[in-house]
Design an enzyme around this catalytic site. Structure first.
Site, PDB file in Angstrom:
ATOM      1  CD  GLU A  12       5.872   4.852   2.496  1.00 45.85           C
ATOM      2  OE1 GLU A  12       5.396   3.955   1.766  1.00 45.85           O
ATOM      3  OE2 GLU A  12       6.288   4.641   3.659  1.00 45.85           O
ATOM      4  N   GLY A  78       0.628  -2.561  -1.877  1.00 44.48           N
ATOM      5  CA  GLY A  78       0.352  -3.337  -3.080  1.00 44.48           C
ATOM      6  C   GLY A  78      -1.115  -3.712  -3.124  1.00 44.48           C
ATOM      7  CB  ILE A 152       3.649  -9.296  -1.910  1.00 40.03           C
ATOM      8  CG1 ILE A 152       3.668  -9.634  -0.415  1.00 40.03           C
ATOM      9  CG2 ILE A 152       2.864 -10.352  -2.694  1.00 40.03           C
ATOM     10  CD1 ILE A 152       4.396 -10.909  -0.057  1.00 40.03           C
ATOM     11  CG  MET A 173       6.750  -4.814   3.531  1.00 39.53           C
ATOM     12  SD  MET A 173       8.381  -4.589   2.771  1.00 39.53           S
ATOM     13  CE  MET A 173       9.449  -5.386   3.968  1.00 39.53           C
ATOM     14  CD  GLU A 174       6.339  -0.554   6.539  1.00 41.05           C
ATOM     15  OE1 GLU A 174       7.415  -0.873   6.021  1.00 41.05           O
ATOM     16  OE2 GLU A 174       5.344  -0.166   5.871  1.00 41.05           O
ATOM     17  CG  ASP A 197       3.237  -2.727  -5.732  1.00 38.08           C
ATOM     18  OD1 ASP A 197       2.811  -3.869  -5.486  1.00 38.08           O
ATOM     19  OD2 ASP A 197       3.736  -1.987  -4.864  1.00 38.08           O
TER      20      ASP A 197
END
Length: 229
Positions: A12, A78, A152, A173-174, A197
């Site tokens: 990333e 996501g 997820i 997640m961050e 996703d």
């Protein structure tokens, strides 16, 4: 102006790191901070590691050591909102923790004590991100991005997030941890992520396959924003 950029994973941040001139590298607390120039702009680029704690540690180190004026969070997410597909862009208007719950004491779902219910993104940065996304021809959605220490992949967990946060746009997640640190330090921030996703039962396979696309798209967004900051 010095611009702080935060990404969790090597994939990333590496496109941006490879563009950086006059680069210096600092290793601190398990994180990597690259400082230098990207297209003539002074940049401090953090690879934090995955998850809320890693993101909070890294962002704190970034703000203390590099002292950026703004923070841009790049990477993948996501997609949850209708109409999002791989490669599309999501921009935060606000962020929240989907896995925090102290509602027994009267707080909103996702709210921590001594914190607001959500962390509000800087309006100017949010508007700039939308402008750049449209100029680059991306399908873009602005809204709530929810964070938690789980990948997820559909099922009951995704259903619960949607029930708790009906207006959620994307999950990752961050972002909320980065936002909380920026809130405490009073540094303007925005989250700009590309969809890797759909957060469903195929999310694991989709993420592995499409992370390079998401990294390319989100990095292009950051480069476009740098040109106007």
């Amino acid at each position: 102006m010095k611009i702080g950029i935060v990404g969790a994973m090597k994939q990333e941040v590496e496109i941006l790191a490879n563009l950086m001139r006059n680069q210096t590298v600092t290793q601190v607390a398990g994180c990597t901070i690259y400082e230098g120039l990207i297209n003539g702009k002074q940049v401090a680029l953090l690879q934090s590691g995955i998850g809320k704690v890693a993101a909070a540690i890294g962002t704190t180190a970034l703000l203390q050591l590099a002292k950026p004026d703004v923070v841009l969070n790049t990477g993948s997410a996501g997609g949850v909102a209708d109409g999002l597909k791989v490669g599309d862009i999501v921009i935060s208007t606000e962020t929240a923790y989907h896995d925090a719950d102290v509602t027994a004491f009267g707080y909103a779902k996702g709210q921590l004590p001594a914190c607001p219910a959500t962390f509000i993104s800087d309006e100017k940065l949010t508007a700039l991100a939308k402008q750049v996304a449209q100029a680059q021809g991306h399908n873009v959605k602005r809204g709530l991005i929810c964070s938690g220490d789980s990948f997820i992949a559909g099922g009951e967990r995704l259903a619960q997030i949607k029930a708790d946060f009906p207006n959620v746009t994307a999950v990752e997640m961050e972002a909320a941890a980065i936002a909380q640190v920026c809130h405490v330090f009073r540094v303007p921030f925005v989250v700009v992520r590309a969809i890797s996703d759909a957060g469903d039962g195929q999310a694991g396979m989709s993420f592995e396959e499409f992370l390079p696309i998401a990294a390319k798209q989100s990095s292009a967004m950051i480069i476009g924003m740098l040109e106007q900051l």
